[in-house]
Design a protein around this motif. Structure first.
Motif, mmCIF file in Angstrom:
data_model
loop_
_atom_site.group_PDB
_atom_site.id
_atom_site.type_symbol
_atom_site.label_atom_id
_atom_site.label_comp_id
_atom_site.label_asym_id
_atom_site.label_seq_id
_atom_site.Cartn_x
_atom_site.Cartn_y
_atom_site.Cartn_z
ATOM 1 N N ALA A 151 0.830 -1.049 -0.011
ATOM 2 C CA ALA A 151 0.018 0.050 0.041
ATOM 3 C C ALA A 151 0.862 1.164 -0.108
ATOM 4 C CB ALA A 151 -0.863 0.153 1.201
ATOM 5 N N ILE A 301 -6.780 6.566 -4.658
ATOM 6 C CA ILE A 301 -7.393 6.312 -3.307
ATOM 7 C C ILE A 301 -7.950 4.890 -3.092
ATOM 8 C CG2 ILE A 301 -9.308 7.283 -2.081
ATOM 9 C CD1 ILE A 301 -8.774 9.725 -3.172
ATOM 10 N N VAL A 302 -8.612 4.450 -4.266
ATOM 11 C CA VAL A 302 -9.123 3.062 -3.989
ATOM 12 C C VAL A 302 -8.197 1.942 -4.127
ATOM 13 C CG1 VAL A 302 -10.655 1.220 -5.245
ATOM 14 C CG2 VAL A 302 -11.268 3.684 -5.419
ATOM 15 N N ILE A 305 -7.014 1.806 -0.530
ATOM 16 C CA ILE A 305 -7.723 0.809 0.453
ATOM 17 C C ILE A 305 -7.531 -0.502 -0.056
ATOM 18 C CG2 ILE A 305 -9.954 0.865 1.414
ATOM 19 C CD1 ILE A 305 -10.469 3.656 0.534
ATOM 20 N N THR A 309 -6.976 -4.298 2.211
ATOM 21 C CA THR A 309 -7.947 -5.174 2.430
ATOM 22 C C THR A 309 -7.741 -6.236 1.842
ATOM 23 O OG1 THR A 309 -9.262 -3.185 2.091
ATOM 24 C CG2 THR A 309 -10.524 -4.884 2.294
#
Lengths: 497, 376
Positions: A151, A301-302, A305, A309
């Motif tokens: 990330a 941004i997606v 996240i 996840t």
């Protein structure tokens, strides 16, 4: 009484200092992936300054990317020899030196060398060791650790883009390169956090080894076998397989590795091109510049996240044993998104596409190295990652230019999306089928092995298993066994101490 | 915003305009000869006007040279056929009255297509309707104010066309539209033309005729002492006649002459639509505002660029600060590691001693000695 198997080569801690290492890898990987993209802000100015064409400037990015991926094997060899920490610190230093010298460049060729080669090489020395050390620190929670560390890339990109703009407005491109060189030195800090760990590094764990041997004495086990075995194995290696010690070419006989290699090389042909051409495509269908840039922000941004996840999902007990299927699914999902993109007519649908693309991109990236670790095991991962990156290097570099050629020939972006989508769906399906066969063959081998070793010396079997996990060419099945056994062993160890 | 939106339509119309720009390819030779001579005279008129408009005394020679250059260049282009000897008394006065206008139209550009610019008045009387038209060379245009169908019932409409405060008298009226034909030949013809419809309400629309704008840079260009700076000005789609660079030093304007001081200034790109000014060996005095001026047939257009010259110390300070911070962080990490290792070692030794005790109590001396041997 002290547990029988507590003193074995301590398995990955799966926590504790490991999370600090994940943070360090976050920073390091973030710089390695995001820095080349972030430099694009300076290109217009440099192009005007040197009076060159745009394609000559774009070579800087290409050389940087090529060096970062192509120097993978060198990185692997160095990590095999010296461990992750010195390599990352040296890499950070090299990046800093590269950018500082770039700020004094007087020709585009010097920029190619300073920014392209030197900084690219430094980033390569950052990328591989960071991924490798995660495998050394984590086993049970490795997918989460991988997801979190990967990330770093979108987060760094979102940070670097406005930072680069700010630096450029205030200091011009030369001053910015100087300051960016200093910022890249933070990779050294990240590297300092990479405390050496693992059975190969004996020096750092003398007291642990001592304790382990003593405890074996006490319990009166098949005592010296494990440690002596280890020493003998190492000597054998030194004599006969010196090259494989540095870079494990025997991986090319490893079925899982070959599957991964072919699937990934195919996938990268269509992986990066859509990102490169998303903004131009948006402008082409009439969207203004800021909204087109916003699409990329949504993607980032997606992505940010999606990566942790995905790590959490991949770590769950339903997915972990079948993680290769999950990986193939995410690649195919990514391809499907691209195939559907030409149907997106209008800004709203493009936003939806960007969101799904960000999700799919994050899923694939988060599991990129996790699946390789899963296939070849942590000990051979060092060499595996080097060999894989140099093979991917070619297709990564070819992807966007092929897409560009398609766009120029047909004058329409949809063929590029169709090509990328088709390639990725193909790669996903290939990986899915091949991994299905691989899992089946591994299950068969595991059954045969278990049948052979069905003898009352259950303790020795356990210790051999652990040694196998550390040293032998790892089979895929045993990955699952040590998972459970390690868990039990660790629990017992916790109770014992 | 109406202006920007109309700018897009404008762009398309301008493409049309360029296609239809005066390029008399047909017409009889005699006509053509007179045409070119008259046109050249009007060009000369406009040039004198331009010269008169200039303030700098030192730049006079440059401008005239440029004018000559421009004329010779123009002679080779298709757009306006110029002869080197241009001098017939002008048939045009400064303000075209209707008769003169007609005459001029017949004699000068009878074989040139007129470009129409149209505005639809939909009648929301609060919002002004505006249209910007960019012209870089002499053209004939027609400005049309068209009334929306919903107002066709209004009978008593009085329409006036004005440029500034002057009224234009010759208006063509069709069913629901009013237009004026204009011949834009020099800078004085540019400006804002307004059509006003007075009925029960007053509706007006404005056409802004202007020269092409130059794209400069809002943000300053940052460079360093001893380095080179490259300042670039562009126009889109229009090729200016000439470029001139000025440096604004306080309130003065100093022309930058590329032929003198060749080791300091290098100017590239004479009359293409891009110009480069390269300033070598920058010093603090080069800091300031630079202007690039594009000379078009119908006027001049200026772009502003700001150059900032910094010393090398300016980025060096943040650089050293960040390097110091990195060194501090690395030291902290290593110190912490050494500290925690010592702690671990101490704890391990304590534990080891305890285990030793246990062993000594449990087993015999042989194992004890081998354990000690192992302890290294």
């Amino acid at each position: 009484p002290p547990p029988a198997d507590a003193g074995q080569a301590p398995g990955p801690p799966d926590g504790g200092w490991g999370w600090v290492v994940v943070f360090g890898a976050f920073v390091s990987i973030g710089f390695a992936y995001a820095f080349p993209k972030g430099l694009a802000i300076f290109y217009k100015e440099i192009q005007d300054f040197f009076g060159t064409s745009y394609s000559e400037i774009a070579w800087i990015s290409s050389i940087m990317l090529a060096t970062t991926y192509g120097a993978g094997p060198i990185s692997s060899i160095l990590v095999n020899r010296y461990g992750s920490r010195p390599v990352v610190m040296f890499g950070g230093l090299l990046c800093g030196i590269g950018m500082v010298s770039a700020s004094f460049c007087t020709s585009i060729l010097q920029l190619y060398i300073c920014v392209g080669f030197i900084t690219g090489f430094g980033l390569a020395l950052n990328l591989q060791p960071s991924v490798i050390i995660i495998g050394k620190y984590f086993l049970k929670r490795r997918p989460i650790a991988n997801g979190l560390a990967m990330a770093g890339s979108p987060v760094m990109l979102c940070t670097l883009a406005p930072l680069n703009q700010f630096l450029f407005d205030n200091f011009g491109w030369r001053g910015s390169f100087l300051i960016l060189g200093a910022i890249l030195l933070h990779c050294c800090v990240a590297g300092a956090l990479f405390r050496p760990i693992g059975p190969a590094i004996v020096a750092g764990k003398t007291q642990a080894t001592g304790r382990k041997d003593v405890l074996k004495e006490v319990t009166g086990n098949a005592t010296n076998a494990p440690t002596e075995n280890k020493m003998e194995e190492e000597e054998g290696k030194d004599c006969c397989e010196k090259i494989n010690q540095y870079l494990d070419f025997s991986l090319f006989k490893h079925r899982g590795f070959l599957i991964y290699l072919i699937g990934n090389v195919l996938m990268f042909l269509g992986f990066f091109a859509p990102i490169v051409f998303l903004a131009p495509y948006a402008k082409h269908i009439g969207i203004d510049e800021y909204s087109a840039a916003f699409l990329l922000s949504i993607l980032a941004i997606v992505d940010m996240i999606a990566r942790p996840t995905t790590g959490i999902i991949a770590n769950s007990k339903w997915v972990r044993p079948r993680i290769q299927y999950f990986f193939s699914f995410s690649i195919a999902f990514n391809g499907a998104c691209h195939l559907l993109c030409p149907l997106a007519s209008g800004y709203k649908w493009l936003v939806v596409y960007s969101a799904f693309f960000g999700l799919a991109f994050g899923m694939v990236c988060a599991m990129l190295f996790e699946t390789l670790m899963d296939l070849v095991g942590a000990s051979r991962f060092t060499s595996a990652v080097g060999l894989v990156t140099i093979a991917e290097c070619c297709t990564i570099l070819l992807g966007p230019p092929i897409g560009g050629t398609l766009i120029d020939t047909f004058g329409d972006y949809k063929y590029m999306f169709i090509k990328c989508g088709a390639v990725m769906v193909l790669a996903g399906i290939f990986l899915f089928i091949m991994n299905y066969y691989n899992y089946r063959i591994l299950a068969k081998e595991e059954k045969e092995r278990k049948a052979k070793e069905e003898d009352p010396q259950s303790v020795r079997t356990e210790s051999e298993d652990r040694n196998n996990w550390n040293k032998e060419p790892a089979l895929d099945g045993p990955e699952l066994e040590p998972l459970r056994e390690e868990g039990e062993g660790l629990k017992k160890e916790m109770k014992g101490t | 915003m109406p202006v920007s939106f109309s700018g897009k339509r404008l762009g398309r119309l301008l493409l049309l305009l360029l296609c239809f720009s005066p390029s008399p390819s047909g017409g009889s030779p005699a006509d053509a000869a007179m045409t070119t001579q008259d046109v050249s005279q009007s060009q000369a008129n406009s040039m004198t006007k331009m010269q008169a408009g200039l303030n700098e005394s030192s730049s006079e020679p440059i401008t005239t040279t440029r004018a000559v250059n421009w004329q010779t260049q123009r002679s080779s282009s298709d757009h306006l056929r110029l002869e080197h000897n241009a001098s017939n008394p002008a048939l045009l006065g400064p303000d075209p009255t209707p008769q003169e206008f007609k005459q001029a139209t017949n004699e000068n550009m009878s074989n040139v297509t007129v470009v129409k610019h149209e505005v639809l008045l939909s009648g929301v009387s609060g919002t002004p309707v505006e249209k910007t038209i960019t012209l870089d060379r002499a053209t004939r245009i027609e400005l049309l104010c068209k009334l929306d169908a919903k107002y066709s019932h209004l009978k008593s409409l009085q329409v006036t066309w004005k440029k500034g405060n002057e009224t234009i008298r010759h208006i063509n009226k069709t069913e629901n539209s009013w237009s004026v034909h204009l011949q834009i030949l020099d800078n004085s013809k540019l400006g804002s033309y307004t059509c006003t419809l007075k009925g029960e309400e007053e509706i007006s629309a404005t056409f802004h005729l202007q020269v092409p704008k130059i794209q400069g840079r809002e943000k300053p260009i940052v460079s360093y002492e001893g380095d080179t700076a490259v300042l670039i000005c562009k126009t889109f789609g229009y090729t200016p006649i000439a470029w001139t660079w000025y440096m604004a030093n306080g309130s003065d304007q100093i022309t930058i002459n590329g032929s003198l001081l060749t080791d300091k200034y290098v100017i590239n790109g004479g009359s293409a639509n891009v110009t480069h000014l390269k300033i070598l060996k920058l010093t603090k005095e080069d800091d300031g505002v630079y202007q690039c001026e594009a000379a078009f047939e119908l006027g001049k257009s200026v772009g502003k660029l700001k150059l900032e010259v910094l010393s090398l110390m300016v980025p060096l300070k943040p650089f050293l600060a960040i390097v110091a911070e990195v060194v501090v962080l690395v030291t902290i990490v290593f110190l912490y590691e050494m500290y925690s290792k010592k702690k671990d070692k101490y704890a391990n030794e304590k534990e080891f001693d305890q285990v030793e005790q246990l062993k000594f109590e449990e087993s015999n001396g042989l194992e004890n000695s081998s354990a000690r041997h192992r302890k290294i």
